[in-house]
Structures are given as C-alpha cells and as structure tokens.
Motif scaffolding. Sequence first.
Motif, mmCIF file in Angstrom:
data_model
loop_
_atom_site.group_PDB
_atom_site.id
_atom_site.type_symbol
_atom_site.label_atom_id
_atom_site.label_comp_id
_atom_site.label_asym_id
_atom_site.label_seq_id
_atom_site.Cartn_x
_atom_site.Cartn_y
_atom_site.Cartn_z
ATOM 1 N N ASP A 1 7.587 7.874 -4.015
ATOM 2 C CA ASP A 1 6.154 8.141 -4.014
ATOM 3 C C ASP A 1 5.594 7.820 -5.391
ATOM 4 O O ASP A 1 6.299 7.929 -6.409
ATOM 5 N N THR B 1 2.919 4.464 -1.035
ATOM 6 C CA THR B 1 1.609 4.838 -1.546
ATOM 7 C C THR B 1 0.628 5.114 -0.416
ATOM 8 O O THR B 1 0.702 4.509 0.653
ATOM 9 N N ASN B 2 -0.294 6.037 -0.661
ATOM 10 C CA ASN B 2 -1.384 6.311 0.272
ATOM 11 C C ASN B 2 -2.585 5.416 0.013
ATOM 12 O O ASN B 2 -3.518 5.380 0.803
ATOM 13 N N TYR B 3 -2.564 4.706 -1.100
ATOM 14 C CA TYR B 3 -3.793 4.133 -1.613
ATOM 15 C C TYR B 3 -3.987 2.666 -1.319
ATOM 16 O O TYR B 3 -4.923 2.053 -1.791
ATOM 17 N N GLY B 4 -3.076 2.101 -0.543
ATOM 18 C CA GLY B 4 -3.254 0.705 -0.194
ATOM 19 C C GLY B 4 -3.027 -0.189 -1.402
ATOM 20 O O GLY B 4 -2.256 0.119 -2.300
ATOM 21 N N VAL C 1 0.247 -0.527 -7.453
ATOM 22 C CA VAL C 1 1.261 -1.386 -6.857
ATOM 23 C C VAL C 1 1.803 -2.396 -7.854
ATOM 24 O O VAL C 1 3.017 -2.512 -8.037
ATOM 25 N N LEU D 1 2.786 1.161 2.587
ATOM 26 C CA LEU D 1 1.844 2.256 2.796
ATOM 27 C C LEU D 1 2.517 3.380 3.582
ATOM 28 O O LEU D 1 3.326 3.125 4.474
ATOM 29 N N LYS D 2 2.162 4.617 3.259
ATOM 30 C CA LYS D 2 2.781 5.760 3.939
ATOM 31 C C LYS D 2 2.416 5.824 5.414
ATOM 32 O O LYS D 2 3.125 6.449 6.197
ATOM 33 N N ASP D 3 1.313 5.206 5.792
ATOM 34 C CA ASP D 3 0.919 5.235 7.198
ATOM 35 C C ASP D 3 1.397 4.001 7.960
ATOM 36 O O ASP D 3 0.914 3.701 9.052
ATOM 37 N N ALA D 4 2.372 3.290 7.394
ATOM 38 C CA ALA D 4 2.925 2.117 8.081
ATOM 39 C C ALA D 4 3.644 2.541 9.351
ATOM 40 O O ALA D 4 4.081 3.687 9.496
#
Length: 220
Positions: free
Chosen positions: A54, A84-87, A92, A105-108
């Motif tokens: 993270d 990362t949450n931030y794209g 990066v 991304l964490k939502d991948a």
Amino acid sequence: MIRVLLADDQALMRAGFRALLDAEDHLEVVGEATDGTSAVHLARCLRPDVILMDVQMPGLDGIEATRRIAADPDLAAIRVLILTNYGLDSYVFAALRAGASGFLLKDADPADLLHAVTVVARGDALLAPTVTRTLISEFVAGPPPAVPTAGRDVLTAREQEVVELVARGLTNDEIAVRMVISPLTAKTHVNRAMTKLHCRDRAQLVVWAYESGLVAPRRR
C-alpha cells in the motif's frame, strides 16, 4: 509457488487479499505488515517473491519502504507491486523510481490482481502494456531531469531500439513484429539491456529510458 507478503494498514483489505491469494494453488501469503517499517522487516525475515505494498501507511509509507527494500542487495529478488486507491497520480511514478515493479488499483478485478502478482513475480513486464502507455502519458510528460542518467553508451544501437519500444509500452511479441525478429530474440535484447543498465525489471527499464533522454515524453 509464489510467496506473497501483504503490506496494508487496513485489516479488512489484508483479509480480502489473503482470501483471494490463498485460494490459488500457486500463491501463498507468508506474512502481513501493517506499516512500512514492518514491511521492510518482514521482507528481510521472510524473503517473499512479491510484496503487495500500500502507498499510504502510518509511519514509513509504502514508497519509502519500497526504496529501502530495492536498495538492499540481499533483497534483490523481491518484487514490489504497489497498491493504490488513487489511480494514476504522482505516487505511482515515485514508486517506480523507488524500485517498484508495477502498480495496481485496489478496486481492480480479482483476476487482474492474480495476473499482476504472477507477472511481477516473473519480472517480465510492468503489468499490462496499456497500463504502461497510460503511465507514460500521465507521469513522464514533465521536463526531463537536469542531469540525464548515464549509461546509454553501454547499449548497442539494436538494444537502444528495443528499450525505446519497451518504454512505448510494447510487449516482446509486439517488439518482434515491429523489428522483424523472433519473440525470443526480442526477449534476449530486453534482458541484455536490463543487465547492462542494472535494471531490476522492465518497469525500471521504462523509467531509465525516459530519465536518460532515450525517449522523449509526449507533451500535453
């Protein structure tokens, strides 16, 4: 078996990653870190193949933890995959400069995460070529460094051409088509360039290509 260390200060996030990774026969979570300091410590103790790191954690953040791990010769075999949450933001490219092998991304999608861990463990690529292209567009479009990175003269003309194509986001197969060579020959050129430039993987090769001035960033 790919051994993975989780580094995230959110217990729920770590639990989700562990459940996903441990369900795969070829993946094993060997430890969990709640901050950057413990991530560095566990990296030295456990020697995982990949660390899911993270960015924002209390105390030592993920970028500095990555820098310390990458700077330790005893940990050269460890690959760091930044979460990362931030794209696509400033974190990066800073993480890649620090020595990370890629980011996600964490939502991948779960399948993308599993694929990313496998790819980074191989050291074959900076995740998907489309991600590489987006990264280049967003983060390398600033002014070049005041002092260009040394080392271009160690590459042959052919190797410089290959490195340029890697930095443009092409895979080995795409490089082979572009240069009318076999994929194995393309991979050999890439590996030789990484060896000569002391790059850990393709991610570092991309960073080097832009910081050395071999490839000019696309301007907005």
